[in-house]
Design a protein around this motif. Structure first.
Motif, PDB file in Angstrom:
ATOM      1  N   MET A 170      67.887  60.103  -2.626  1.00 57.12           N
ATOM      2  CA  MET A 170      68.988  59.286  -3.143  1.00 57.12           C
ATOM      3  C   MET A 170      68.508  57.854  -3.370  1.00 57.12           C
ATOM      4  N   GLU A 171      68.567  57.410  -4.633  1.00 57.35           N
ATOM      5  CA  GLU A 171      68.156  56.046  -4.946  1.00 57.35           C
ATOM      6  C   GLU A 171      69.264  55.073  -4.560  1.00 57.35           C
ATOM      7  N   ILE A 172      68.896  54.007  -3.871  1.00 58.21           N
ATOM      8  CA  ILE A 172      69.846  52.952  -3.523  1.00 58.21           C
ATOM      9  C   ILE A 172      69.394  51.677  -4.230  1.00 58.21           C
ATOM     10  N   LEU A 173      70.156  51.246  -5.208  1.00 54.81           N
ATOM     11  CA  LEU A 173      69.834  50.049  -5.977  1.00 54.81           C
ATOM     12  C   LEU A 173      70.072  48.794  -5.155  1.00 54.81           C
ATOM     13  N   ASP A 174      69.341  47.742  -5.485  1.00 54.37           N
ATOM     14  CA  ASP A 174      69.650  46.443  -4.884  1.00 54.37           C
ATOM     15  C   ASP A 174      70.989  45.921  -5.405  1.00 54.37           C
ATOM     16  N   ILE A 175      71.214  46.063  -6.717  1.00 57.21           N
ATOM     17  CA  ILE A 175      72.438  45.549  -7.338  1.00 57.21           C
ATOM     18  C   ILE A 175      72.928  46.540  -8.392  1.00 57.21           C
ATOM     19  N   LEU A 176      74.195  46.864  -8.345  1.00 51.96           N
ATOM     20  CA  LEU A 176      74.838  47.559  -9.457  1.00 51.96           C
ATOM     21  C   LEU A 176      75.836  46.598 -10.088  1.00 51.96           C
ATOM     22  N   ILE A 177      75.710  46.409 -11.404  1.00 54.07           N
ATOM     23  CA  ILE A 177      76.535  45.451 -12.145  1.00 54.07           C
ATOM     24  C   ILE A 177      77.532  46.226 -12.995  1.00 54.07           C
ATOM     25  N   ILE A 178      78.797  45.919 -12.834  1.00 52.62           N
ATOM     26  CA  ILE A 178      79.839  46.592 -13.604  1.00 52.62           C
ATOM     27  C   ILE A 178      80.257  45.669 -14.742  1.00 52.62           C
ATOM     28  N   GLY A 179      79.916  46.044 -15.955  1.00 47.27           N
ATOM     29  CA  GLY A 179      80.245  45.237 -17.127  1.00 47.27           C
ATOM     30  C   GLY A 179      79.004  44.703 -17.811  1.00 47.27           C
ATOM     31  N   GLY A 180      78.835  45.039 -19.094  1.00 45.81           N
ATOM     32  CA  GLY A 180      77.657  44.629 -19.849  1.00 45.81           C
ATOM     33  C   GLY A 180      77.926  43.528 -20.844  1.00 45.81           C
ATOM     34  N   GLY A 181      78.790  42.588 -20.462  1.00 46.20           N
ATOM     35  CA  GLY A 181      79.022  41.416 -21.302  1.00 46.20           C
ATOM     36  C   GLY A 181      77.942  40.371 -21.087  1.00 46.20           C
ATOM     37  N   PRO A 182      78.094  39.182 -21.673  1.00 46.47           N
ATOM     38  CA  PRO A 182      77.076  38.134 -21.517  1.00 46.47           C
ATOM     39  C   PRO A 182      76.758  37.803 -20.059  1.00 46.47           C
ATOM     40  N   ILE A 183      77.777  37.748 -19.199  1.00 46.66           N
ATOM     41  CA  ILE A 183      77.529  37.380 -17.809  1.00 46.66           C
ATOM     42  C   ILE A 183      76.911  38.548 -17.045  1.00 46.66           C
ATOM     43  N   GLY A 184      77.323  39.768 -17.352  1.00 48.52           N
ATOM     44  CA  GLY A 184      76.670  40.927 -16.750  1.00 48.52           C
ATOM     45  C   GLY A 184      75.198  40.992 -17.131  1.00 48.52           C
ATOM     46  N   LEU A 185      74.889  40.734 -18.403  1.00 47.15           N
ATOM     47  CA  LEU A 185      73.492  40.688 -18.842  1.00 47.15           C
ATOM     48  C   LEU A 185      72.726  39.592 -18.112  1.00 47.15           C
ATOM     49  N   ASN A 186      73.368  38.455 -17.921  1.00 50.72           N
ATOM     50  CA  ASN A 186      72.716  37.345 -17.228  1.00 50.72           C
ATOM     51  C   ASN A 186      72.392  37.717 -15.778  1.00 50.72           C
ATOM     52  N   CYS A 187      73.307  38.458 -15.134  1.00 48.79           N
ATOM     53  CA  CYS A 187      73.047  38.932 -13.769  1.00 48.79           C
ATOM     54  C   CYS A 187      71.845  39.877 -13.756  1.00 48.79           C
ATOM     55  N   ALA A 188      71.738  40.732 -14.771  1.00 51.74           N
ATOM     56  CA  ALA A 188      70.607  41.657 -14.857  1.00 51.74           C
ATOM     57  C   ALA A 188      69.295  40.895 -15.036  1.00 51.74           C
ATOM     58  N   LEU A 189      69.299  39.881 -15.893  1.00 50.90           N
ATOM     59  CA  LEU A 189      68.100  39.083 -16.115  1.00 50.90           C
ATOM     60  C   LEU A 189      67.666  38.367 -14.838  1.00 50.90           C
ATOM     61  N   GLU A 190      68.628  37.887 -14.087  1.00 54.62           N
ATOM     62  CA  GLU A 190      68.334  37.198 -12.831  1.00 54.62           C
ATOM     63  C   GLU A 190      67.761  38.182 -11.809  1.00 54.62           C
ATOM     64  N   ALA A 191      68.288  39.398 -11.785  1.00 50.89           N
ATOM     65  CA  ALA A 191      67.754  40.431 -10.890  1.00 50.89           C
ATOM     66  C   ALA A 191      66.318  40.782 -11.282  1.00 50.89           C
ATOM     67  N   GLN A 192      66.067  40.918 -12.580  1.00 50.83           N
ATOM     68  CA  GLN A 192      64.711  41.213 -13.063  1.00 50.83           C
ATOM     69  C   GLN A 192      63.716  40.160 -12.593  1.00 50.83           C
ATOM     70  N   LYS A 193      64.083  38.896 -12.750  1.00 47.05           N
ATOM     71  CA  LYS A 193      63.176  37.800 -12.395  1.00 47.05           C
ATOM     72  C   LYS A 193      62.807  37.830 -10.927  1.00 47.05           C
ATOM     73  N   ASN A 194      63.692  38.356 -10.103  1.00 48.43           N
ATOM     74  CA  ASN A 194      63.482  38.358  -8.651  1.00 48.43           C
ATOM     75  C   ASN A 194      63.097  39.739  -8.117  1.00 48.43           C
ATOM     76  N   ASN A 195      62.672  40.613  -9.034  1.00 45.90           N
ATOM     77  CA  ASN A 195      62.159  41.937  -8.662  1.00 45.90           C
ATOM     78  C   ASN A 195      63.150  42.762  -7.846  1.00 45.90           C
ATOM     79  N   LEU A 196      64.424  42.656  -8.203  1.00 50.43           N
ATOM     80  CA  LEU A 196      65.468  43.460  -7.571  1.00 50.43           C
ATOM     81  C   LEU A 196      65.785  44.653  -8.467  1.00 50.43           C
ATOM     82  N   THR A 197      65.941  45.813  -7.867  1.00 52.78           N
ATOM     83  CA  THR A 197      66.337  46.971  -8.665  1.00 52.78           C
ATOM     84  C   THR A 197      67.820  46.845  -9.006  1.00 52.78           C
ATOM     85  N   TYR A 198      68.173  47.182 -10.236  1.00 50.70           N
ATOM     86  CA  TYR A 198      69.541  46.969 -10.700  1.00 50.70           C
ATOM     87  C   TYR A 198      69.894  47.982 -11.775  1.00 50.70           C
TER      88      TYR A 198
END
Length: 322
Positions: free
Chosen positions: A1-29
């Motif tokens: 069972m994979e456990i993500l660091d972050i699950l983001i609900i909503g793919g709007g501009p702010i959701g995308l920004n959260c994903a980019l921030e997770a990427q930069k910090n090597n968090l699975t999302y």
């Protein structure tokens, strides 16, 4: 069972920004979005222009190049969807989150297509999905539209526009210029002060010259198949012929979803409870980002001033990991 660091609900501009921030910090999302990328922007009126200039809509420092002083809907779609492609954002589209629950320190997220597990959840669902209903007879008739896209279907028709905000004003002006007979029914005494400054004189002049009829301090009472009934500022009940009603009465976040996720809602505006310094709600490791933070006050947060939420959230998550 994979456990993500972050699950983001909503793919709007702010959701995308959260994903980019997770990427930069090597968090699975993972982002889960019920529609397309920046789905709310996709559903905006076709010729809508933002109030803000392009640089204020940028996320993660990625330049937003616009040929006009105020970018439009298509430019914004190209910008945000381009980021999702170029940065290879991990996103599932056309998948609706139905339930968020927590057992011990792990969230279980149930969707229309499966089940996911995460240490942290970010809700960034905006507010554009649920119309703010008038709750009057006839509101469910096919002639009533709570979303406006373009003026062409309303040429040579008798249109009632309800409201005086940007969406109502845009709908009134565009349909009028395509030959509609436009009547505005407005609860307040004037056009909203929030209307874009280059558009407000236009609507006020069209009203003053009589090309667009406006009833201020008035309330729509009933919608019938071929007419509408409203009360004017003198308390007089008036019935006029009508083909379509564009009810630009605003939109609301999904409060039931927030409550069912365990988030406390406060006051008349149903403001979600969260820490303004971390964006964490009363549910530990459950965060809010973007417009959804404002409850019924959907004019409180915009792309421009909520871009900072992503960095605040990820910073708090990293701090807890130490």
């Amino acid at each position: 069972m994979e456990i993500l660091d972050i699950l983001i609900i909503g793919g709007g501009p702010i959701g995308l920004n959260c994903a980019l921030e997770a990427q930069k910090n090597n968090l699975t999302y993972l982002i889960i979005e019920k529609g397309t990328i920046v789905n709310s922007l996709y559903n905006y009126p076709l010729y809508m222009r933002f109030f803000s200039t392009a640089e204020k809509l940028e996320i993660d420092g990625i330049p937003f190049i616009s040929t006009a002083p105020k970018p439009g809907r298509q430019e914004a779609l190209e910008y945000y969807q381009g980021i999702a492609r170029q940065r290879n954002i991990n996103i599932h589209l056309y998948e609706k989150v139905e339930k968020v629950s927590k057992e011990n320190d792990i969230f279980e997220i149930e969707t229309s297509k499966g089940k996911y597990f995460a240490k942290n959840v970010v809700i960034s669902t905006g507010f554009y999905d649920i119309p703010n209903l008038m709750n009057i007879p006839g509101e469910n008739l096919p002639k009533v539209k709570h979303y406006y896209t373009e003026p062409y279907p309303y040429a040579k028709q008798k249109i009632v526009v309800v409201g005086s905000s940007n969406s109502a004003v845009d709908a009134a002006l565009e349909t009028y210029r395509k030959g509609a007979e436009v009547t505005m029914i407005i609860r307040h005494s004037e056009i909203s002060e929030s209307v874009k400054y280059w558009v407000k004189p236009d609507i006020e002049n069209r009203i003053a010259e009589g090309n667009i009829k406006a009833y201020f301090n008035s309330t729509l009472l009933e919608i019938r198949e071929h007419s509408v009934i409203f009360k004017d500022e003198n308390g007089k009940t008036i019935e006029i012929e009508n083909d379509f009603v564009l009810a630009m009465t605003g939109y609301l976040p999904d409060f039931d979803f927030l409550k069912n996720s365990g988030i406390e809602l406060q006051g008349e505006c149903l403001n979600p409870l969260y820490n303004a310094g971390t964006m964490e709600t009363n549910v530990e490791n459950l965060y809010l980002a973007g417009v959804v933070c404002g409850g019924k006050d959907t004019h409180l947060w915009f792309i421009e001033n909520s871009r900072i939420h992503a960095e605040m959230i990820v910073k708090n998550i990293l701090l807890k990991q130490k």
